[in-house]
Design a protein around this motif. Structure first.
Motif, PDB file in Angstrom:
ATOM      1  N   MET A   1       0.857  -1.196   0.000  1.00 29.56           N
ATOM      2  CA  MET A   1       0.000   0.000   0.000  1.00 29.56           C
ATOM      3  C   MET A   1       0.889   1.241   0.000  1.00 29.56           C
ATOM      4  N   SER A   2       1.273   1.692  -1.188  1.00 27.55           N
ATOM      5  CA  SER A   2       2.181   2.831  -1.287  1.00 27.55           C
ATOM      6  C   SER A   2       1.447   4.142  -1.550  1.00 27.55           C
ATOM      7  N   ARG A   3       0.137   4.072  -1.891  1.00 29.44           N
ATOM      8  CA  ARG A   3      -0.603   5.286  -2.177  1.00 29.44           C
ATOM      9  C   ARG A   3      -0.782   6.124  -0.916  1.00 29.44           C
ATOM     10  N   ALA A   4      -1.121   7.403  -1.122  1.00 32.49           N
ATOM     11  CA  ALA A   4      -1.411   8.267   0.017  1.00 32.49           C
ATOM     12  C   ALA A   4      -2.659   7.770   0.735  1.00 32.49           C
ATOM     13  N   LEU A   5      -2.664   7.885   2.050  1.00 30.81           N
ATOM     14  CA  LEU A   5      -3.779   7.400   2.855  1.00 30.81           C
ATOM     15  C   LEU A   5      -4.497   8.555   3.523  1.00 30.81           C
ATOM     16  N   ASN A   6      -5.815   8.539   3.436  1.00 27.05           N
ATOM     17  CA  ASN A   6      -6.652   9.484   4.162  1.00 27.05           C
ATOM     18  C   ASN A   6      -7.151   8.798   5.426  1.00 27.05           C
ATOM     19  N   LEU A   7      -6.787   9.349   6.575  1.00 24.19           N
ATOM     20  CA  LEU A   7      -7.079   8.718   7.861  1.00 24.19           C
ATOM     21  C   LEU A   7      -7.993   9.611   8.679  1.00 24.19           C
ATOM     22  N   TYR A   8      -8.982   8.991   9.315  1.00 31.92           N
ATOM     23  CA  TYR A   8      -9.896   9.743  10.172  1.00 31.92           C
ATOM     24  C   TYR A   8      -9.986   9.052  11.521  1.00 31.92           C
ATOM     25  N   THR A   9      -9.721   9.818  12.575  1.00 32.09           N
ATOM     26  CA  THR A   9      -9.845   9.302  13.931  1.00 32.09           C
ATOM     27  C   THR A   9     -10.417  10.410  14.811  1.00 32.09           C
ATOM     28  N   HIS A  10     -10.615  10.105  16.089  1.00 37.38           N
ATOM     29  CA  HIS A  10     -11.315  11.076  16.944  1.00 37.38           C
ATOM     30  C   HIS A  10     -10.411  12.231  17.359  1.00 37.38           C
ATOM     31  N   ASP A  11     -11.068  13.350  17.686  1.00 38.76           N
ATOM     32  CA  ASP A  11     -10.338  14.519  18.173  1.00 38.76           C
ATOM     33  C   ASP A  11     -10.287  14.490  19.698  1.00 38.76           C
ATOM     34  N   GLY A  12      -9.915  15.617  20.296  1.00 40.40           N
ATOM     35  CA  GLY A  12      -9.789  15.673  21.747  1.00 40.40           C
ATOM     36  C   GLY A  12      -8.489  15.041  22.219  1.00 40.40           C
ATOM     37  N   ILE A  13      -8.476  14.594  23.465  1.00 43.40           N
ATOM     38  CA  ILE A  13      -7.277  13.957  24.021  1.00 43.40           C
ATOM     39  C   ILE A  13      -6.974  12.686  23.247  1.00 43.40           C
ATOM     40  N   PHE A  14      -5.725  12.532  22.833  1.00 43.07           N
ATOM     41  CA  PHE A  14      -5.354  11.316  22.115  1.00 43.07           C
ATOM     42  C   PHE A  14      -4.700  10.314  23.053  1.00 43.07           C
ATOM     43  N   HIS A  15      -4.745   9.056  22.616  1.00 48.06           N
ATOM     44  CA  HIS A  15      -4.293   7.936  23.433  1.00 48.06           C
ATOM     45  C   HIS A  15      -3.327   7.068  22.646  1.00 48.06           C
TER      46      HIS A  15
ATOM     47  N   GLU B   1      -4.803   4.880  19.272  1.00 49.26           N
ATOM     48  CA  GLU B   1      -4.933   5.465  17.936  1.00 49.26           C
ATOM     49  C   GLU B   1      -3.624   6.095  17.465  1.00 49.26           C
ATOM     50  N   VAL B   2      -2.758   6.492  18.393  1.00 47.93           N
ATOM     51  CA  VAL B   2      -1.450   7.019  17.994  1.00 47.93           C
ATOM     52  C   VAL B   2      -0.617   5.918  17.340  1.00 47.93           C
ATOM     53  N   PHE B   3      -0.563   4.746  17.967  1.00 44.75           N
ATOM     54  CA  PHE B   3       0.210   3.645  17.383  1.00 44.75           C
ATOM     55  C   PHE B   3      -0.453   3.133  16.109  1.00 44.75           C
ATOM     56  N   ALA B   4      -1.784   3.142  16.059  1.00 43.55           N
ATOM     57  CA  ALA B   4      -2.465   2.752  14.830  1.00 43.55           C
ATOM     58  C   ALA B   4      -2.072   3.690  13.696  1.00 43.55           C
ATOM     59  N   THR B   5      -2.038   4.989  13.981  1.00 44.15           N
ATOM     60  CA  THR B   5      -1.637   5.967  12.966  1.00 44.15           C
ATOM     61  C   THR B   5      -0.188   5.755  12.551  1.00 44.15           C
ATOM     62  N   ALA B   6       0.660   5.431  13.518  1.00 42.90           N
ATOM     63  CA  ALA B   6       2.074   5.178  13.210  1.00 42.90           C
ATOM     64  C   ALA B   6       2.233   3.989  12.269  1.00 42.90           C
ATOM     65  N   MET B   7       1.373   2.981  12.425  1.00 42.16           N
ATOM     66  CA  MET B   7       1.421   1.835  11.504  1.00 42.16           C
ATOM     67  C   MET B   7       1.108   2.275  10.081  1.00 42.16           C
ATOM     68  N   PHE B   8       0.101   3.140   9.947  1.00 46.16           N
ATOM     69  CA  PHE B   8      -0.234   3.638   8.609  1.00 46.16           C
ATOM     70  C   PHE B   8       0.897   4.497   8.052  1.00 46.16           C
ATOM     71  N   GLN B   9       1.585   5.217   8.929  1.00 46.76           N
ATOM     72  CA  GLN B   9       2.713   6.041   8.478  1.00 46.76           C
ATOM     73  C   GLN B   9       3.861   5.166   7.991  1.00 46.76           C
ATOM     74  N   ILE B  10       4.004   3.983   8.556  1.00 48.55           N
ATOM     75  CA  ILE B  10       5.025   3.042   8.074  1.00 48.55           C
ATOM     76  C   ILE B  10       4.626   2.494   6.709  1.00 48.55           C
ATOM     77  N   ILE B  11       3.334   2.200   6.551  1.00 46.47           N
ATOM     78  CA  ILE B  11       2.836   1.629   5.301  1.00 46.47           C
ATOM     79  C   ILE B  11       2.951   2.617   4.142  1.00 46.47           C
ATOM     80  N   SER B  12       2.623   3.875   4.401  1.00 46.29           N
ATOM     81  CA  SER B  12       2.569   4.876   3.335  1.00 46.29           C
ATOM     82  C   SER B  12       3.484   6.054   3.637  1.00 46.29           C
ATOM     83  N   GLU B  13       4.164   6.530   2.608  1.00 47.38           N
ATOM     84  CA  GLU B  13       5.030   7.689   2.787  1.00 47.38           C
ATOM     85  C   GLU B  13       4.228   8.977   2.945  1.00 47.38           C
ATOM     86  N   GLU B  14       2.944   8.934   2.581  1.00 48.35           N
ATOM     87  CA  GLU B  14       2.113  10.137   2.660  1.00 48.35           C
ATOM     88  C   GLU B  14       0.787   9.803   3.332  1.00 48.35           C
ATOM     89  N   ILE B  15       0.558  10.374   4.502  1.00 47.91           N
ATOM     90  CA  ILE B  15      -0.722  10.192   5.176  1.00 47.91           C
ATOM     91  C   ILE B  15      -1.358  11.551   5.421  1.00 47.91           C
TER      92      ILE B  15
END
Length: 327
Positions: free
Chosen positions: A1-15, A18-32
Motif C-alpha cells: 500500500m504505497s498510495r497516500a492514505l486518508n485517515l480519520y480518527t477522533h479529536d480531543g485527548i489522544f491515546h 490510535e497514535v500507534f495505529a496511525t504510526a502503523m499507517f505512516q510506516i505503510i505509506s510515505e504520505e498520510i
C-alpha cells in the motif's frame, strides 16, 4: 500500500491506541493525511478513508456491539483497542514496509503482539490481567489482594508516555501538531521493536552454532548476539543445558562473562554462580580478589563480570568453575 492514505480518527485527548495505529499507517505509506474530528463529521465516502477508533466500524472498539464482534486477543481475555485492530488487519503491510523477511512475518507478528500491542490495548480498555487472574482466587484475603494489585501497578508505561504528548492545560501547542509528534515517536518505537525482533531471529542460528561448539560448561561468542532466549529455549538439548557461563565481547570494550540462569523466569538463580567474594568489586579490588590482572568489574548481584581480554574471561570462568559461590 504505497498510495497516500486518508485517515480519520477522533479529536480531543489522544491515546496510545490510535497514535500507534496511525504510526502503523505512516510506516505503510510515505504520505498520510490525518483528520481528527467528531463522530458527526466522519467522511461519507468511507471508501476513500480509513476510519479507526471512532465511527462504529471494524476498527472501532467503543460500543458493546464492537466489543463483542472484535473479540479478544487470542489466548487472552484482553479486548481489542484501535492499536490491536489495525495491527491485526494491516500487519502484513506494516512488516513488509518495515523490511521484515517474509519467512519471519508470523514470528514477528506474534512477538510484537505479545510484547507491545497487548499492553497498549489492555491499558486503553482498563483491563488489568493481574486483577482478572485474582478473580480465580476467591478465598484470598482482601488485604493481600489489594497489595498484589498495588505491587503490579505500572506507574509509567508507554501509554503514559503517549498521553504526555497531549498539550497541557496552560499550553498553546496545537493538539493536532502534538498528535503528529506522538505518532512520529510511536513510529520509531514500532520500527525499532520490529528491527530488534528480526535481529534476534537472525541471531538464533549463530547462537545455536555457538551452543554446538561449547565445552566444559562454557559457550564462547566471537561477537555479541542476543543469546538468552535461544539458549533457554533449548530444553531438550543436553549441550545447552550444560552451559554455565557465556563469554562474549562487551559493547563497552573488553570481554564479559555472564552466568546462565537456572530458571529463565528467575533472574536471581544461576546454574553456577561466580565467586561471591567478587560481587560488587571493580578494578584493583577485583584484580586482587580474582588474580586476573585486567579484571574490570563484577556486578553486585554476581551475574556478570568483565575483563580486558577473551583469555582473561576464560581464566575467570576457570576460577569460577573451581570455586563457585565460596564466601
Amino acid at each position: 500500500m504505497s498510495r497516500a492514505l486518508n485517515l480519520y480518527t477522533h479529536d480531543g485527548i489522544f491515546h496510545a491506541d490510535e497514535v500507534f495505529a496511525t504510526a502503523m499507517f505512516q510506516i505503510i505509506s510515505e504520505e498520510i493525511h490525518v483528520v481528527r474530528g467528531s463522530d458527526t463529521e466522519i467522511p461519507e465516502n468511507t471508501s476513500d478513508w480509513i476510519v479507526y477508533d471512532i465511527g462504529g466500524g471494524e476498527l472501532d472498539h467503543h460500543s458493546p456491539e464492537n466489543k463483542e464482534a472484535n473479540g479478544t486477543h487470542p489466548g487472552t481475555e484482553i479486548p481489542y483497542a484501535a492499536c490491536g485492530l489495525v495491527w491485526r488487519k494491516y500487519y502484513p503491510e506494516v512488516l513488509a514496509a518495515a523490511g521484515c523477511p517474509e519467512q519471519y512475518q508470523d514470528l514477528v507478528y506474534q512477538k510484537l503482539e505479545n510484547s507491545l500491542i497487548l499492553g497498549i490495548d489492555a491499558e486503553d480498555n482498563g483491563y488489568r490481567p493481574v486483577a482478572a487472574d485474582l478473580e480465580h482466587c476467591p478465598g484470598m484475603p482482601e488485604e493481600m489482594r489489594k497489595k498484589i494489585l498495588s505491587d503490579s501497578r505500572i506507574s509509567y508505561s508507554i501509554t503514559q508516555m503517549i498521553r504526555d504528548f497531549n498539550p497541557t492545560w496552560n499550553s498553546d501547542l496545537n493538539p493536532d501538531d502534538a498528535f503528529l509528534d506522538a505518532v512520529s515517536f510511536a513510529r520509531d518505537i514500532l520500527l525499532n521493536r520490529i528491527d530488534s525482533i528480526i535481529s534476534s531471529l537472525d541471531a538464533r542460528d549463530y547462537v545455536l552454532r555457538c551452543i554446538s561448539y561449547s565445552a566444559n560448561h562454557i559457550m564462547i561468542m566471537d561477537r555479541f548476539a542476543p543469546w538468552e532466549g535461544t539458549l533457554y529455549a533449548q530444553q531438550n538439548n543436553p549441550k545447552a543445558q550444560d552451559i554455565w557461563y557465556v563469554i562474549y565481547p562487551a559493547l563497552r570494550g573488553g570481554w564479559n562473562i555472564q552466568c546462565a540462569l537456572e530458571d529463565s523466569d528467575d533472574r536471581t538463580k544461576y546454574r553456577h554462580p561466580l565467586p561471591e567474594s567478587w560481587y560488587g568489586l571493580r578494578y584493583d579490588e577485583l584484580q586482587k580478589a580474582s588474580g586476573i590482572k585486567d579484571a574490570i568489574f563484577c556486578h553486585v548481584s554476581g551475574f556478570l563480570a568483565g575483563c580486558g581480554s577473551q583469555e582473561s574471561a576464560l581464566e575467570m570462568a576457570s576460577i569460577a568453575l573451581r570455586n563457585g559461590s565460596e564466601k
